[in-house]
Design an enzyme around this catalytic site. Sequence first.
Site, PDB file in Angstrom:
ATOM      1  N   CYS A 130       0.871  -1.182   0.000  1.00 45.93           N
ATOM      2  CA  CYS A 130       0.000   0.000   0.000  1.00 45.93           C
ATOM      3  C   CYS A 130       0.910   1.234   0.000  1.00 45.93           C
ATOM      4  O   CYS A 130       1.593   1.492   1.009  1.00 45.93           O
ATOM      5  CB  CYS A 130      -0.894  -0.008   1.238  1.00 45.93           C
ATOM      6  SG  CYS A 130      -1.920   1.472   1.356  1.00 45.93           S
ATOM      7  N   CYS A 155      -4.774   5.866  -4.844  1.00 42.44           N
ATOM      8  CA  CYS A 155      -4.173   4.559  -4.535  1.00 42.44           C
ATOM      9  C   CYS A 155      -2.691   4.682  -4.884  1.00 42.44           C
ATOM     10  O   CYS A 155      -2.341   4.852  -6.050  1.00 42.44           O
ATOM     11  CB  CYS A 155      -4.852   3.480  -5.372  1.00 42.44           C
ATOM     12  SG  CYS A 155      -4.114   1.848  -5.177  1.00 42.44           S
TER      13      CYS A 155
HETATM   14  N1  LIG Z   1      -6.518  -2.173  -2.529  1.00 41.24           N
HETATM   15  C1  LIG Z   1      -5.092  -2.494  -2.659  1.00 41.24           C
HETATM   16  C2  LIG Z   1      -4.375  -2.297  -1.325  1.00 41.24           C
HETATM   17  C3  LIG Z   1      -4.313  -0.888  -0.917  1.00 41.24           C
HETATM   18  C4  LIG Z   1      -3.367  -0.170  -1.835  1.00 41.24           C
HETATM   19  C5  LIG Z   1      -3.600   1.300  -1.955  1.00 41.24           C
HETATM   20  N2  LIG Z   1      -4.361   1.918  -0.903  1.00 41.24           N
HETATM   21  C6  LIG Z   1      -2.269   2.003  -2.110  1.00 41.24           C
HETATM   22  O1  LIG Z   1      -2.109   3.122  -1.600  1.00 41.24           O
HETATM   23  O2  LIG Z   1      -1.377   1.428  -2.757  1.00 41.24           O
HETATM   24  C7  LIG Z   1      -4.955  -3.964  -2.984  1.00 41.24           C
HETATM   25  O3  LIG Z   1      -5.811  -4.727  -2.598  1.00 41.24           O
HETATM   26  O4  LIG Z   1      -3.938  -4.304  -3.614  1.00 41.24           O
END
Ligand SMILES: N[C@H](CCC[C@H](N)C(=O)O)C(=O)O
Length: 318
Positions: free
Chosen positions: A71, A222
């Site tokens: 993340c 993200c």
């Molecule tokens: N939903 C993403 C995880 C959170 C990643 C995102 N919040 C970031 O800042 O990279 C996954 O399941 O791979």
Amino acid sequence: MELKLMKVHGSMNTFYLYEGADRSDYGVLAEELCRLDPEVDGLLAVLPSSSSSANARMRVFNKDGSEASMCGNGLRCVARYVCERDGLENAVIETMKANLKVEKQASDGSIAMYAVEISPVSFKLADLPMAYEGNEEWILKPLPFISETILFTAVAVPNPHLIGIVPAELQKGGAHQQKWAEFFNGPNDYFSDGVNVSYVTKAEDGIFVKTFERGVGFTNACGTAMTASALVGCLAGLVPYGDVSVFNPGGMVKCSVIKGDSGYSLQLAGNATYLSNHLFLWQESGTNSEFISSELLGEQRDYEDFILKTSTISGQFV
Ligand SMILES: N[C@H](CCC[C@H](N)C(=O)O)C(=O)O
């Protein structure tokens, strides 16, 4: 069980951060916290690292309780937390697939800024995983069952991302993106473990990225998706290699994309904002957990001023 939690965000991708011992039920805790506080996208657990070369370990759990391998926005918040805890300017954080370098950057006014390594990077479909007609990679090509014109790239950083380069009109509303993201994160023949789906559009001074996250839905930003999208933007010639400005609904980050002999080096730099401290009474057996107290930390106003300043800097589509 009474928990001390901190509510934090990177680019308005908001999490509860908890420092403690490793547990097998952090996914349940993430679900409970996000049920009680819907503006939160997940849980960051800061744990002791078993690696002698790491200062701490991060585990990340999505809103639906699923664990992700990485993340980017969350890692910036964990980087700040660990550096301030240990009095460091830089550190190494153990994540599921790699120990990653993190470093404090010069603050932007009063905004705490951190840079984090995004690694490993793989275009092998098996590393997402993705299955499509026996292909081993899928880089800047249409998926005809979706569109003949959108160029899609599948990449793991190391969590899975499907990135489409789209015209500005497809960034409005999000129905097209949501349809396919929900399909790929339900029962389907392509992504057995789901996938984060991002639409990228050239902006005046960089790229604009909107992401429908696996295990969450649309988020303000993200981090891994923005960094992977910066890489795709370089591959597609939308932006030059080096520092890429990435605009998103939650603000703006800088992604560094360096092409080396042995692959790509990626770094994500942006805010790490502390919103509030909370005491949470967690009823591990049932669902009648509750927040006991909360205390605002007063950093959000400065972040909102930062967004106003940056989002007017040519984050507009071209
Ligand atoms: N939903 C993403 C995880 C959170 C990643 C995102 N919040 C970031 O800042 O990279 C996954 O399941 O791979």
